[in-house]
Each structure stands twice: as structure tokens, then as C-alpha cells.
Design a protein around this motif. Structure first.
Motif, PDB file in Angstrom:
ATOM      1  N   ARG A  83      35.710 -19.566 -14.744  1.00 39.25           N
ATOM      2  CA  ARG A  83      35.808 -21.056 -14.592  1.00 39.25           C
ATOM      3  C   ARG A  83      37.123 -21.387 -15.018  1.00 39.25           C
ATOM      4  NH1 ARG A  83      31.209 -22.611 -12.747  1.00 39.25           N
ATOM      5  NH2 ARG A  83      29.235 -21.531 -13.411  1.00 39.25           N
ATOM      6  N   GLN A  84      37.675 -21.080 -16.084  1.00 37.37           N
ATOM      7  CA  GLN A  84      39.165 -21.356 -16.505  1.00 37.37           C
ATOM      8  C   GLN A  84      40.230 -20.851 -15.570  1.00 37.37           C
ATOM      9  OE1 GLN A  84      39.939 -23.325 -19.198  1.00 37.37           O
ATOM     10  NE2 GLN A  84      41.874 -23.235 -18.074  1.00 37.37           N
ATOM     11  N   TYR A  85      39.906 -19.376 -15.092  1.00 33.19           N
ATOM     12  CA  TYR A  85      40.841 -18.959 -14.305  1.00 33.19           C
ATOM     13  C   TYR A  85      41.027 -19.811 -12.836  1.00 33.19           C
ATOM     14  CZ  TYR A  85      43.412 -15.273 -11.344  1.00 33.19           C
ATOM     15  OH  TYR A  85      44.200 -14.709 -10.692  1.00 33.19           O
ATOM     16  N   TYR A  86      39.493 -20.015 -12.359  1.00 36.43           N
ATOM     17  CA  TYR A  86      39.673 -20.841 -11.177  1.00 36.43           C
ATOM     18  C   TYR A  86      40.447 -22.106 -11.429  1.00 36.43           C
ATOM     19  CZ  TYR A  86      37.758 -23.683  -7.494  1.00 36.43           C
ATOM     20  OH  TYR A  86      37.464 -24.474  -6.215  1.00 36.43           O
ATOM     21  N   ASP A  87      40.183 -22.885 -12.545  1.00 34.75           N
ATOM     22  CA  ASP A  87      40.980 -24.128 -12.756  1.00 34.75           C
ATOM     23  C   ASP A  87      42.502 -23.950 -12.849  1.00 34.75           C
ATOM     24  OD1 ASP A  87      38.550 -25.589 -12.635  1.00 34.75           O
ATOM     25  OD2 ASP A  87      38.036 -25.591 -14.857  1.00 34.75           O
ATOM     26  N   ASP A  88      42.867 -22.640 -13.371  1.00 37.06           N
ATOM     27  CA  ASP A  88      44.204 -22.583 -13.538  1.00 37.06           C
ATOM     28  C   ASP A  88      44.844 -22.350 -12.265  1.00 37.06           C
ATOM     29  OD1 ASP A  88      44.040 -22.607 -16.342  1.00 37.06           O
ATOM     30  OD2 ASP A  88      44.000 -20.446 -16.885  1.00 37.06           O
ATOM     31  N   ILE A  89      44.325 -21.536 -11.451  1.00 40.40           N
ATOM     32  CA  ILE A  89      44.977 -21.364 -10.023  1.00 40.40           C
ATOM     33  C   ILE A  89      44.804 -22.349  -8.771  1.00 40.40           C
ATOM     34  CG2 ILE A  89      45.345 -19.021 -10.757  1.00 40.40           C
ATOM     35  CD1 ILE A  89      43.124 -18.324  -8.799  1.00 40.40           C
ATOM     36  N   LYS A  90      43.524 -22.982  -8.764  1.00 41.37           N
ATOM     37  CA  LYS A  90      43.042 -23.621  -7.747  1.00 41.37           C
ATOM     38  C   LYS A  90      44.061 -24.575  -7.080  1.00 41.37           C
ATOM     39  CE  LYS A  90      40.615 -27.302  -9.938  1.00 41.37           C
ATOM     40  NZ  LYS A  90      39.398 -27.846 -10.251  1.00 41.37           N
ATOM     41  N   GLU A  91      44.916 -24.959  -7.722  1.00 44.98           N
ATOM     42  CA  GLU A  91      45.896 -26.060  -7.305  1.00 44.98           C
ATOM     43  C   GLU A  91      47.025 -25.478  -6.605  1.00 44.98           C
ATOM     44  OE1 GLU A  91      45.137 -29.379  -6.875  1.00 44.98           O
ATOM     45  OE2 GLU A  91      43.327 -29.044  -7.882  1.00 44.98           O
ATOM     46  N   HIS A  92      47.422 -24.224  -6.782  1.00 48.88           N
ATOM     47  CA  HIS A  92      48.476 -23.308  -6.350  1.00 48.88           C
ATOM     48  C   HIS A  92      48.195 -22.544  -5.272  1.00 48.88           C
ATOM     49  CE1 HIS A  92      50.079 -24.712 -10.182  1.00 48.88           C
ATOM     50  NE2 HIS A  92      49.131 -24.385 -10.830  1.00 48.88           N
ATOM     51  N   VAL A  93      47.017 -22.356  -4.818  1.00 49.02           N
ATOM     52  CA  VAL A  93      46.441 -21.495  -3.476  1.00 49.02           C
ATOM     53  C   VAL A  93      45.581 -22.149  -3.065  1.00 49.02           C
ATOM     54  CG1 VAL A  93      47.010 -19.399  -5.045  1.00 49.02           C
ATOM     55  CG2 VAL A  93      44.741 -20.290  -5.096  1.00 49.02           C
ATOM     56  N   THR A  94      45.543 -21.683  -1.424  1.00 47.00           N
ATOM     57  CA  THR A  94      44.543 -22.282  -0.836  1.00 47.00           C
ATOM     58  C   THR A  94      42.971 -21.307  -1.233  1.00 47.00           C
ATOM     59  OG1 THR A  94      46.005 -22.673   0.901  1.00 47.00           O
ATOM     60  CG2 THR A  94      43.782 -22.408   1.534  1.00 47.00           C
ATOM     61  N   VAL A  95      42.159 -22.035  -1.668  1.00 48.71           N
ATOM     62  CA  VAL A  95      40.772 -21.342  -2.045  1.00 48.71           C
ATOM     63  C   VAL A  95      39.986 -21.442  -0.635  1.00 48.71           C
ATOM     64  CG1 VAL A  95      38.693 -21.639  -3.448  1.00 48.71           C
ATOM     65  CG2 VAL A  95      40.927 -22.014  -4.397  1.00 48.71           C
ATOM     66  N   CYS A 112      42.535 -16.182   0.167  1.00 46.31           N
ATOM     67  CA  CYS A 112      43.352 -15.466   1.205  1.00 46.31           C
ATOM     68  C   CYS A 112      44.703 -15.429   0.647  1.00 46.31           C
ATOM     69  CB  CYS A 112      43.255 -15.797   2.717  1.00 46.31           C
ATOM     70  SG  CYS A 112      43.817 -14.450   3.753  1.00 46.31           S
ATOM     71  N   ASP A 113      45.401 -14.234   0.370  1.00 54.71           N
ATOM     72  CA  ASP A 113      46.814 -14.269  -0.117  1.00 54.71           C
ATOM     73  C   ASP A 113      47.625 -14.247   0.985  1.00 54.71           C
ATOM     74  OD1 ASP A 113      47.252 -11.769   1.153  1.00 54.71           O
ATOM     75  OD2 ASP A 113      47.610 -10.749  -0.483  1.00 54.71           O
ATOM     76  N   ASN A 114      49.114 -14.292   0.852  1.00 56.84           N
ATOM     77  CA  ASN A 114      49.906 -14.582   1.726  1.00 56.84           C
ATOM     78  C   ASN A 114      50.329 -13.662   2.806  1.00 56.84           C
ATOM     79  OD1 ASN A 114      51.348 -12.956  -0.463  1.00 56.84           O
ATOM     80  ND2 ASN A 114      53.015 -13.177   0.610  1.00 56.84           N
ATOM     81  N   ASN A 115      49.506 -12.498   2.522  1.00 57.33           N
ATOM     82  CA  ASN A 115      49.717 -11.566   3.543  1.00 57.33           C
ATOM     83  C   ASN A 115      48.149 -11.364   4.384  1.00 57.33           C
ATOM     84  OD1 ASN A 115      52.278 -10.010   2.925  1.00 57.33           O
ATOM     85  ND2 ASN A 115      51.217 -10.082   0.871  1.00 57.33           N
ATOM     86  N   ASN A 116      47.449 -12.259   4.084  1.00 58.12           N
ATOM     87  CA  ASN A 116      46.030 -12.286   4.662  1.00 58.12           C
ATOM     88  C   ASN A 116      45.058 -11.314   4.327  1.00 58.12           C
ATOM     89  OD1 ASN A 116      44.744 -13.866   6.849  1.00 58.12           O
ATOM     90  ND2 ASN A 116      44.869 -12.353   8.268  1.00 58.12           N
ATOM     91  N   TYR A 117      45.328 -10.927   3.198  1.00 52.90           N
ATOM     92  CA  TYR A 117      44.150 -10.060   2.446  1.00 52.90           C
ATOM     93  C   TYR A 117      43.301 -11.046   1.699  1.00 52.90           C
ATOM     94  CZ  TYR A 117      47.105  -5.585   3.212  1.00 52.90           C
ATOM     95  OH  TYR A 117      47.609  -4.857   3.796  1.00 52.90           O
TER      96      TYR A 117
END
Length: 125
Positions: A83-95, A112-117
Motif C-alpha cells: 500500500r505504501q509502495y503503491y501510494d509512492d509511485i501511482k502519481e509517477h506511472v500509469t497504473v 506497464c513500463d516504458n518498454n511495454n513490459y
């Protein structure tokens, strides 16, 4: 056996390093050609290690590596405090899939990362 560290072939090393930095990874090693081109990076986040290498750096050396980035590969990454990890990154990536409890008892989310993985982060309770 002790561990496994995937070596993921990608096109744009700098963009990949920038993306994974948003996920809390740090660059712990790099390889640069004599011409000054970065072609490899080793990135870690706690005990998770991922290697990234450009397709161009192996051109003609490993013909079996012939697909484009992404594809039918999912990286399943266990985390301690999801939950903490999700909160830390959700604004910086497309979930792709928000935090959810699965029928098998894990709490997970995917992106999905920037390479489509596809990356799925999980905490098994």
C-alpha cells in the motif's frame, strides 16, 4: 541456485533508467562502449535486481533475440509494504490495475513500463 536477475533487452536505456527510478530502483552499475554510448545498466531496489541492455549492443551476436520490446512477459515482483509502495509511485506511472485483493490471497497492482513490459507488484498476506 541463489537468485535470478533478468537481463531485459530494450531500445532506449536512458528512458528505461528514468522510468525505473520512479519505481524506486537505483543504478548500481553501467557499461559504456569505448565510443561513449551507454548500453547496459544494472538497477536494484532492495533485493530485486534487473539488468537492462540495448538491442543495438547485441546486434548480430545473438540472433535468437529478435523481437521488439515488451511482449508476453510479466514480471511478478513481491514487495513488503504494497500500500505504501503503491501510494509512492501511482502519481509517477500509469497504473493498469489498481490495488486489489486476489482470490488467492495476494494484494496486487499492475503497470506497464516504458518498454511495454507488464509489471505486477504483490504482497502475499
Amino acid at each position: 541456485m541463489k537468485s535470478i536477475s533478468p537481463n531485459i533487452f530494450i531500445n532506449d536505456l536512458q528512458a528505461t533508467m528514468t522510468f525505473y527510478t520512479k519505481l524506486g530502483f537505483t543504478v548500481t552499475d553501467e557499461v559504456t562502449t569505448p565510443e561513449g554510448e551507454k548500453v547496459f545498466a544494472l538497477m536494484t531496489n532492495e533485493s530485486v535486481t534487473i539488468m537492462f541492455q540495448t538491442f543495438a549492443s547485441i546486434e548480430g551476436k545473438h540472433p535468437m533475440v529478435n523481437r521488439t520490446a515488451g511482449g508476453s512477459l510479466l514480471f511478478y515482483i513481491s514487495v513488503n509494504n504494497i500500500r505504501q509502495y503503491y501510494d509512492d509511485i501511482k502519481e509517477h506511472v500509469t497504473v493498469l490495475t489498481g490495488l486489489e485483493k486476489t482470490f488467492y490471497g495476494a494484494t496486487e497492482f499492475s503497470l506497464c513500463d516504458n518498454n511495454n513490459y507488464l509489471l505486477t507488484f504483490a504482497k502475499h498476506d
